[in-house]
Design a protein around this motif. Sequence first.
Motif, PDB file in Angstrom:
ATOM      1  N   ILE A 163      -0.479 -14.409   4.510  1.00 34.20           N
ATOM      2  CA  ILE A 163      -1.932 -14.643   4.528  1.00 34.20           C
ATOM      3  C   ILE A 163      -2.630 -13.753   3.508  1.00 34.20           C
ATOM      4  O   ILE A 163      -3.512 -14.194   2.766  1.00 34.20           O
ATOM      5  CB  ILE A 163      -2.497 -14.401   5.945  1.00 34.20           C
ATOM      6  CG1 ILE A 163      -2.093 -15.555   6.873  1.00 34.20           C
ATOM      7  CG2 ILE A 163      -4.017 -14.263   5.929  1.00 34.20           C
ATOM      8  CD1 ILE A 163      -2.434 -15.327   8.329  1.00 34.20           C
ATOM      9  N   VAL A 164      -2.216 -12.493   3.438  1.00 35.67           N
ATOM     10  CA  VAL A 164      -2.841 -11.558   2.491  1.00 35.67           C
ATOM     11  C   VAL A 164      -2.623 -12.038   1.055  1.00 35.67           C
ATOM     12  O   VAL A 164      -3.554 -12.031   0.237  1.00 35.67           O
ATOM     13  CB  VAL A 164      -2.280 -10.139   2.694  1.00 35.67           C
ATOM     14  CG1 VAL A 164      -2.597  -9.259   1.493  1.00 35.67           C
ATOM     15  CG2 VAL A 164      -2.846  -9.526   3.967  1.00 35.67           C
ATOM     16  N   GLN A 216     -11.914 -16.991  -7.983  1.00 39.01           N
ATOM     17  CA  GLN A 216     -13.371 -17.196  -7.821  1.00 39.01           C
ATOM     18  C   GLN A 216     -14.143 -15.960  -8.261  1.00 39.01           C
ATOM     19  O   GLN A 216     -15.220 -16.072  -8.860  1.00 39.01           O
ATOM     20  CB  GLN A 216     -13.696 -17.506  -6.356  1.00 39.01           C
ATOM     21  CG  GLN A 216     -13.096 -18.790  -5.848  1.00 39.01           C
ATOM     22  CD  GLN A 216     -13.708 -20.023  -6.495  1.00 39.01           C
ATOM     23  OE1 GLN A 216     -14.619 -19.937  -7.317  1.00 39.01           O
ATOM     24  NE2 GLN A 216     -13.196 -21.180  -6.139  1.00 39.01           N
ATOM     25  N   ALA A 217     -13.611 -14.783  -7.962  1.00 42.10           N
ATOM     26  CA  ALA A 217     -14.334 -13.544  -8.276  1.00 42.10           C
ATOM     27  C   ALA A 217     -14.583 -13.430  -9.776  1.00 42.10           C
ATOM     28  O   ALA A 217     -15.650 -12.980 -10.213  1.00 42.10           O
ATOM     29  CB  ALA A 217     -13.551 -12.345  -7.757  1.00 42.10           C
ATOM     30  N   PHE A 264     -17.530 -15.539 -10.628  1.00 37.66           N
ATOM     31  CA  PHE A 264     -18.810 -14.977 -10.194  1.00 37.66           C
ATOM     32  C   PHE A 264     -19.208 -13.794 -11.063  1.00 37.66           C
ATOM     33  O   PHE A 264     -20.392 -13.576 -11.331  1.00 37.66           O
ATOM     34  CB  PHE A 264     -18.742 -14.554  -8.717  1.00 37.66           C
ATOM     35  CG  PHE A 264     -18.531 -15.711  -7.771  1.00 37.66           C
ATOM     36  CD1 PHE A 264     -17.764 -15.557  -6.625  1.00 37.66           C
ATOM     37  CD2 PHE A 264     -19.099 -16.951  -8.017  1.00 37.66           C
ATOM     38  CE1 PHE A 264     -17.555 -16.630  -5.766  1.00 37.66           C
ATOM     39  CE2 PHE A 264     -18.907 -18.017  -7.160  1.00 37.66           C
ATOM     40  CZ  PHE A 264     -18.124 -17.861  -6.030  1.00 37.66           C
ATOM     41  N   ASP A 297     -17.776  -9.548  -6.216  1.00 40.65           N
ATOM     42  CA  ASP A 297     -18.524 -10.662  -5.614  1.00 40.65           C
ATOM     43  C   ASP A 297     -19.916 -10.219  -5.173  1.00 40.65           C
ATOM     44  O   ASP A 297     -20.919 -10.878  -5.456  1.00 40.65           O
ATOM     45  CB  ASP A 297     -17.769 -11.205  -4.391  1.00 40.65           C
ATOM     46  CG  ASP A 297     -16.523 -11.988  -4.772  1.00 40.65           C
ATOM     47  OD1 ASP A 297     -15.614 -12.106  -3.927  1.00 40.65           O
ATOM     48  OD2 ASP A 297     -16.469 -12.472  -5.920  1.00 40.65           O
ATOM     49  N   SER A 350     -15.616 -14.625  -1.767  1.00 43.18           N
ATOM     50  CA  SER A 350     -15.332 -15.434  -2.956  1.00 43.18           C
ATOM     51  C   SER A 350     -15.468 -16.928  -2.704  1.00 43.18           C
ATOM     52  O   SER A 350     -15.323 -17.716  -3.640  1.00 43.18           O
ATOM     53  CB  SER A 350     -13.917 -15.159  -3.457  1.00 43.18           C
ATOM     54  OG  SER A 350     -13.742 -13.803  -3.743  1.00 43.18           O
ATOM     55  N   VAL A 400      -6.419 -16.774  -3.964  1.00 44.16           N
ATOM     56  CA  VAL A 400      -7.572 -17.676  -4.000  1.00 44.16           C
ATOM     57  C   VAL A 400      -8.828 -16.906  -4.383  1.00 44.16           C
ATOM     58  O   VAL A 400      -9.643 -17.367  -5.183  1.00 44.16           O
ATOM     59  CB  VAL A 400      -7.746 -18.378  -2.632  1.00 44.16           C
ATOM     60  CG1 VAL A 400      -9.009 -19.216  -2.613  1.00 44.16           C
ATOM     61  CG2 VAL A 400      -6.526 -19.246  -2.320  1.00 44.16           C
ATOM     62  N   ALA A 401      -8.974 -15.702  -3.820  1.00 43.97           N
ATOM     63  CA  ALA A 401     -10.201 -14.931  -4.039  1.00 43.97           C
ATOM     64  C   ALA A 401     -10.321 -14.465  -5.486  1.00 43.97           C
ATOM     65  O   ALA A 401     -11.419 -14.460  -6.055  1.00 43.97           O
ATOM     66  CB  ALA A 401     -10.242 -13.734  -3.094  1.00 43.97           C
ATOM     67  N   ALA A 402      -9.210 -14.069  -6.083  1.00 46.39           N
ATOM     68  CA  ALA A 402      -9.254 -13.480  -7.423  1.00 46.39           C
ATOM     69  C   ALA A 402      -9.815 -14.475  -8.448  1.00 46.39           C
ATOM     70  O   ALA A 402     -10.601 -14.107  -9.331  1.00 46.39           O
ATOM     71  CB  ALA A 402      -7.865 -13.015  -7.839  1.00 46.39           C
ATOM     72  N   VAL A 418      -2.040 -15.102  -0.010  1.00 42.53           N
ATOM     73  CA  VAL A 418      -2.824 -16.316  -0.253  1.00 42.53           C
ATOM     74  C   VAL A 418      -4.299 -15.962  -0.423  1.00 42.53           C
ATOM     75  O   VAL A 418      -4.979 -16.436  -1.344  1.00 42.53           O
ATOM     76  CB  VAL A 418      -2.641 -17.327   0.904  1.00 42.53           C
ATOM     77  CG1 VAL A 418      -3.629 -18.473   0.783  1.00 42.53           C
ATOM     78  CG2 VAL A 418      -1.219 -17.870   0.903  1.00 42.53           C
ATOM     79  N   ASP A 419      -4.816 -15.108   0.461  1.00 44.30           N
ATOM     80  CA  ASP A 419      -6.226 -14.688   0.391  1.00 44.30           C
ATOM     81  C   ASP A 419      -6.540 -14.107  -0.986  1.00 44.30           C
ATOM     82  O   ASP A 419      -7.535 -14.480  -1.628  1.00 44.30           O
ATOM     83  CB  ASP A 419      -6.534 -13.616   1.462  1.00 44.30           C
ATOM     84  CG  ASP A 419      -6.645 -14.200   2.860  1.00 44.30           C
ATOM     85  OD1 ASP A 419      -6.784 -13.412   3.820  1.00 44.30           O
ATOM     86  OD2 ASP A 419      -6.607 -15.441   2.999  1.00 44.30           O
ATOM     87  N   LEU A 420      -5.705 -13.186  -1.431  1.00 45.78           N
ATOM     88  CA  LEU A 420      -5.972 -12.506  -2.694  1.00 45.78           C
ATOM     89  C   LEU A 420      -5.887 -13.468  -3.875  1.00 45.78           C
ATOM     90  O   LEU A 420      -6.698 -13.395  -4.811  1.00 45.78           O
ATOM     91  CB  LEU A 420      -4.999 -11.347  -2.891  1.00 45.78           C
ATOM     92  CG  LEU A 420      -5.268 -10.121  -2.012  1.00 45.78           C
ATOM     93  CD1 LEU A 420      -4.179  -9.071  -2.220  1.00 45.78           C
ATOM     94  CD2 LEU A 420      -6.643  -9.530  -2.291  1.00 45.78           C
TER      95      LEU A 420
END
Lengths: 469, 155
Positions: free
Chosen positions: B25-26, B36-37, B40, A116, A225, B32-34, B28-30
């Motif tokens: 939480i970890v 989008q990353a 980008f 990112d 992200s 969602v983040a993966a 879910v975070d990973l």
Amino acid sequence: MRVELGLVAENLLILALGLALLYSIGLARLRLADVRLIGLAYLTGWALLGVITSLVLIVGGHSGVTTTLIVVAATTGALVLVGRRVHDPEPARVRSHRHPLRFAVEALAATIVAVDLVSAYVVSGRNQWDPYLDLLTAWIPRAQIVHSMHTLDATLWQSFVTPWYPPLVPVMYGTTFDFAGGFHPSLLARQQTLLGIAFVLAVIALLDRYTPRWLTLPAMALLASTPWFWWRLESLLPDQTVAYLIAAAAIACVSWLHEPRRAWLVLALVFLAAAALTKVEGAIFGGLLAAVVLVIAFLTQRATAGRAAVLLIGPALLLPWHFWLSSQSIPSSTPDYNAPQIVSLDFLLGRTDRLTYAIGYLLRAPFAGPFGQEPATITIVIVGVTVIAAVALRLPAIAIATGAWLTLSLLAIVAIYWTSRVDIKFYVSTSASRVGTTLIIAAACLAPLLLGLALRPPADDRQGPGSPT
Amino acid sequence: MRPESFRRSTSRGFYRLLVGLAVVIVLVDLSVAAVQAERFARIGWHVHQRPKQLPRDDDLDPLAYFAPTAALSAAQQLIPRRATYTVVVGNSPPVPDPALIRIVFEMWLVPRLYTERRADAQWVVAYHHPSETIGVPYVSETGIAPGVNLLKVRR
């Protein structure tokens, strides 16, 4: 080449200043291991340089490369001397048991953060800067004033809109122009992205004391992200900068409530001062944060509570700016607010439609509207609220402080819309997503901190080596 | 069950709940983040392929939407740093938003001082406006872009 060398020089000076401050408060030891603090050093140095240079200009001094060199040299020297005389023990980091699953989570999250941030930096270097109206009419011309005149030229300053906006961002943009050797707005996006990268790394470093990285890194991966956060890394509008400073201050304040170290107060003070001198919202959010911390400290730790009063100096640094505006006969606030009528009950009750509209819009916004039902934003908000509620039994004072500050800050935004004369729909639609995201960013950073604190055994807040989590 | 052991077992149970919440939480975070990353990374790669421009071009190109960049650049070179100037926007040809023209010139020409009054200006940017009908006497006229002239006012 000259431009690049100038920017490198500016960034190294900022880094040196920040590292000196961290050394003076016992967070750095000026050794190789301090490389993990590079983000925190940059963010702190940027904030401190911005505050000092802004104050220099407010009292009639001059800006420029020479001034920056003198400020950095003098301040760095003084801070290193303080660091040598005052030996605060370095806070130990949380250490985790080695486990392949934990390592895999940390590695994946770190990879996402790296992807990112690197991609954001590449984009900032190749994309054209976005000529938003606010930039063309206020922020960029004022940066040019600082760069060209090396003072806050009152005649020029008030010839552009919103002259009451504090000077820190134009001062720092002007400093970049000074080091780059000319007026180059296209360079600012890269510098802003660097600041955003520093913020993410700073949060990781700040949370290292209390939160294991298997909690911190995924939270930062989620934040980095989040589309609006990622795109705004290169934004020249100062709203995201305010968010960085306020979120970092909030982390330092919560850390101080848990463990009253001098280092957390000093960091919080620097970030609050910079936030106040960046935008008025920074002073409002910062003032509320300082007030909440002071109240909670008096209720829970009377012996050290008085020290928290120093936090009020941060938002109070807006006062010299107001004195300067008055001395130059420049309006010190927007005429959009019906100031004499704000305290009139009839006036307030007569516009409750604005109040209910603003509340509804802000509460719905993370789940609809400007964020387009973005999964990352929804996740951050739900996780933030859940964590505050979940840790309330284990850390009641800190949970109440965090919840109270976020709620009061939201109500402060609502109050601005409630009392303004600007058309409510236009005002909310053009500003809420910029101002409100400060609280979302703060929540994203505070959630792992609160979880980490809640999961620590009570005996682990000693000064020695960190204990496993 | 003794009160102390009840408190300890409740505390352990609450601790396990917190750990369980943290793990959820970890994950879910990973997740969602993966997603989008990856997006980008592709944007970053695509943008990286673009040729690099000179800083000067990068500075001015975004303003081309509002006004000819040649006019901005020439006005900056010709109008002295502390001079007063004004921008008069005309109709030949019509301009969608005259205010934006003035805003861009004001932004670009700092520390030169903008004035609304032509009588107070030392320089006039005649934008899509005939110089002859500008309303102030001038000693020189320089074409700085198609339809844009820079006039030095006679004092």
